[in-house]
Design an enzyme around this catalytic site. Structure first.
Site, short mmCIF file in Angstrom:
data_model
loop_
_atom_site.label_atom_id
_atom_site.label_comp_id
_atom_site.label_asym_id
_atom_site.label_seq_id
_atom_site.Cartn_x
_atom_site.Cartn_y
_atom_site.Cartn_z
N CYS A 23 3.23 -11.82 1.44
CA CYS A 23 4.40 -11.60 2.29
C CYS A 23 4.40 -10.16 2.79
O CYS A 23 4.14 -9.24 2.02
CB CYS A 23 5.69 -11.80 1.50
SG CYS A 23 6.02 -13.50 1.06
N CYS A 77 4.10 -15.11 -4.08
CA CYS A 77 5.32 -15.90 -4.29
C CYS A 77 5.18 -17.32 -3.77
O CYS A 77 6.05 -18.15 -3.98
CB CYS A 77 6.53 -15.22 -3.66
SG CYS A 77 6.60 -15.39 -1.87
N GLY A 132 20.65 -4.21 26.03
CA GLY A 132 19.27 -4.15 26.49
C GLY A 132 18.96 -3.00 27.41
O GLY A 132 17.80 -2.74 27.71
N CYS A 156 9.61 -11.15 -1.08
CA CYS A 156 8.57 -11.65 -2.00
C CYS A 156 9.01 -11.42 -3.46
O CYS A 156 8.95 -12.34 -4.28
CB CYS A 156 7.26 -10.93 -1.71
SG CYS A 156 5.82 -11.70 -2.45
N CYS A 181 1.91 -17.26 0.73
CA CYS A 181 1.80 -15.98 0.03
C CYS A 181 1.11 -16.17 -1.32
O CYS A 181 1.45 -17.07 -2.09
CB CYS A 181 3.19 -15.40 -0.16
SG CYS A 181 3.20 -13.90 -1.16
#
Lengths: 287, 262
Positions: free
Chosen positions: A265, A243, A31, A271, A240
């Site tokens: 998506c 899909c 980090g 997808c 979606c």
């Protein structure tokens, strides 16, 4: 005239060594933003110069590269970076998340869970999470050094006071390994939980700001919140249109100027994979 | 509150001197401040008052001398020996610093509630409801309408900003507050209200305070003792009424007599 000759993956070996040192340091201090001597790349700042340099430094001839932009494999940025490395490094490229060993991304983490053999490289525009609260770079470095992060919650407090909930939806600040507050790059906060305890190494490159940071595999990544206003993922309420996934992160697509819209998506590979599987299923089911 | 030995000073300045290169800030300033005591530092512009305040609050390093402070755990520490982390912690828990210009002490574009709550969040409060409730409490104590809690200070009047700055400083119940001309730039009626409020809070919270002012009325109203400074040095010190009603030094006499009668 001979054609220009590039070193493998465009950058010269000394530059790659310098970047690898920064990456190693970044992995050692999860980090923490490590400064590095960012190079001019043959693309404008804001197009992923940081991510490209990190990718160039870690790419080997056997790697399989996938590049996504906002989850999509076929947008300009993704296509051109993929072509860039296909040309300068001759590595195999793919759009399939599962096949890739190095995935460079802008603004999304793939829906398909990543494995220990994969590295996710983020393109980062603004690496400093404290920037908009404290503009002085000297001061923000002090604040990181002393873990003086009270001001981060001031931002979240403001969100709740104004909107009734934490309205930050992307670049949602996280605390890495219980120490450094880090900007996860402008990924939607939907993706934040995927960063936690991920088996894949996550590297972040900010080219203009000359910073590299990292989240090593299996590292705790906690999204900042309040006890009475806990962190929540956000996705559009729908599934979606292509899909039918009710789990994936959705993009809203406006289809006409009469308020028509559809949700699809954001992760195109996910997808397509689902649609392909559905089609196969339908064919097998046919007599 | 924890019982404390009242005989032990909270803050001790020993031979404090500060030069800015060849320019003198202040020279050989020594005094003790006891818990719950309010000291006013008075003098004309350029007499070293603000330098002294910054030395006492460890924002400037003295060229010579030292400041000792009695921490909450009872141990007395030389401020120069504190690490940056300890200094910052002290600054947001046990101390307050009220600037003359509230814009320096506030986040002007962040709501009043968050301004007051910032210190609480910095020391680890993570419950929005509690932070907001405490902030609302403090706004009420400094006579700011609770309906303004979500407004940013840039929408506030000068007097409200100053009161908000005071609330922001007092929310962690500090034991010592430094004030640099807290009433400067405010009109008289607003000044009077602010002074009234400060006097109440100082007494109620048993605050010790060092108040820098050029306004002798402020010193008379708020402080127990007065330090008179000229050209970077202390020229006279004593109980407030004694110094202001029976000044011994010619400079103090001049200062007292130059107050215009209303």
């Amino acid at each position: 005239m001979s054609a220009p000759v590039y070193n493998f993956a465009y950058l010269d070996e000394q530059t790659k060594r310098m970047i690898r040192r920064a990456i190693l340091k970044a992995i050692a201090i999860p980090g923490y933003q490590v400064p590095f001597a960012s190079r001019e790349m043959p693309m404008p700042y804001g197009w992923g110069t940081g991510g490209v340099q990190v990718t160039a430094a870690i790419l080997g001839p056997d790697e399989v590269l996938k590049v996504i932009d906002q989850g999509s494999d076929d947008t300009t940025n993704a296509v051109s970076i993929r072509k860039f490395f296909a040309k300068t490094a001759g590595v195999r490229t793919t759009t399939r998340t599962a096949e890739a060993t190095v995935i460079q991304t802008r603004h999304r983490i793939p829906e398909t869970p990543l494995g220990a053999h994969q590295v996710l490289v983020y393109q980062v525009p603004i690496p400093e999470p404290l920037r908009f609260l404290e503009p002085r770079e000297t001061e923000t470095r002090q604040m990181h050094a002393l873990a003086d992060y009270g001001v981060m919650h001031v931002k979240l407090y403001e969100d709740i006071a104004r909107h009734g909930h934490i309205a930050t939806t992307y670049a949602y600040p996280v605390k890495v390994n219980g120490r450094y507050v880090t900007d996860p790059s402008p990924t939607p906060k939907f993706d934040n939980p995927k960063m936690n305890d991920s088996p894949a190494l996550q590297l972040f490159g900010a080219g203009r700001e000359k910073r590299i940071y990292a989240i090593p595999p299996y590292t705790a990544v906690v999204s900042l919140d309040f006890e009475d206003h806990p962190f929540e993922r956000y996705r559009h309420d729908g599934s979606c249109a292509l899909c039918g996934s009710a789990e994936s992160f959705l993009d809203e697509v406006v289809t006409d100027d009469h308020g028509g819209r559809m949700f699809v998506c954001s992760d195109t590979d996910y997808c397509e994979g689902r649609r392909g599987a559905a089609q196969e299923g339908a064919q097998e089911g046919a007599p | 509150m924890i019982e404390r030995d009242e005989d032990q000073p909270l803050l001790v300045a020993e031979g404090l001197s500060k030069w800015y290169g060849k320019q003198l800030g202040c020279r050989d300033v020594s005094f003790s401040l006891y818990p719950g005591e309010v000291i006013a530092v008075v003098g004309e512009s350029g007499s070293g008052k603000t330098t002294l305040l910054q030395l006492l609050s460890a924002q400037l390093a003295p060229s010579r001398g030292r400041v000792r402070y009695c921490m909450r755990d009872g141990a007395t520490r030389d401020l120069a020996s504190l690490g940056e982390a300890e200094r910052r912690f002290l600054f947001r828990t046990d101390w307050g610093y009220v600037h003359q210009d509230p814009a320096l002490g506030l986040r002007m574009s962040v709501s009043a509630g968050a301004n007051v709550g910032e210190r609480l969040m910095a020391i680890g409060w993570r419950h929005y409801g509690q932070i907001r409730h405490t902030a609302g409490d403090w706004l009420a104590r400094v006579e700011i309408d609770g309906g303004r809690i979500d407004d940013a200070p840039y929408t506030y009047s000068g007097g409200m900003r100053q009161r908000l700055q005071i609330a922001r400083n007092l929310v962690t119940r500090p034991r010592l507050v430094f004030m640099d001309e807290p009433t400067g730039g405010l009109d008289v009626s607003v000044q009077a209200r602010l002074l009234d409020l400060l006097r109440g809070l100082v007494a109620e919270l048993a605050l010790a305070a060092v108040i820098v002012t050029h306004d002798l009325a402020v010193a008379r109203l708020l402080s127990h003792r007065v330090i008179v400074m000229k050209d970077g040095e202390i020229v006279e010190t004593g109980l407030t009424d004694q110094v202001l009603d029976d000044p011994h030094q010619p400079y103090t006499q001049l200062l007292v007599s130059s107050v215009l009668p209303p």
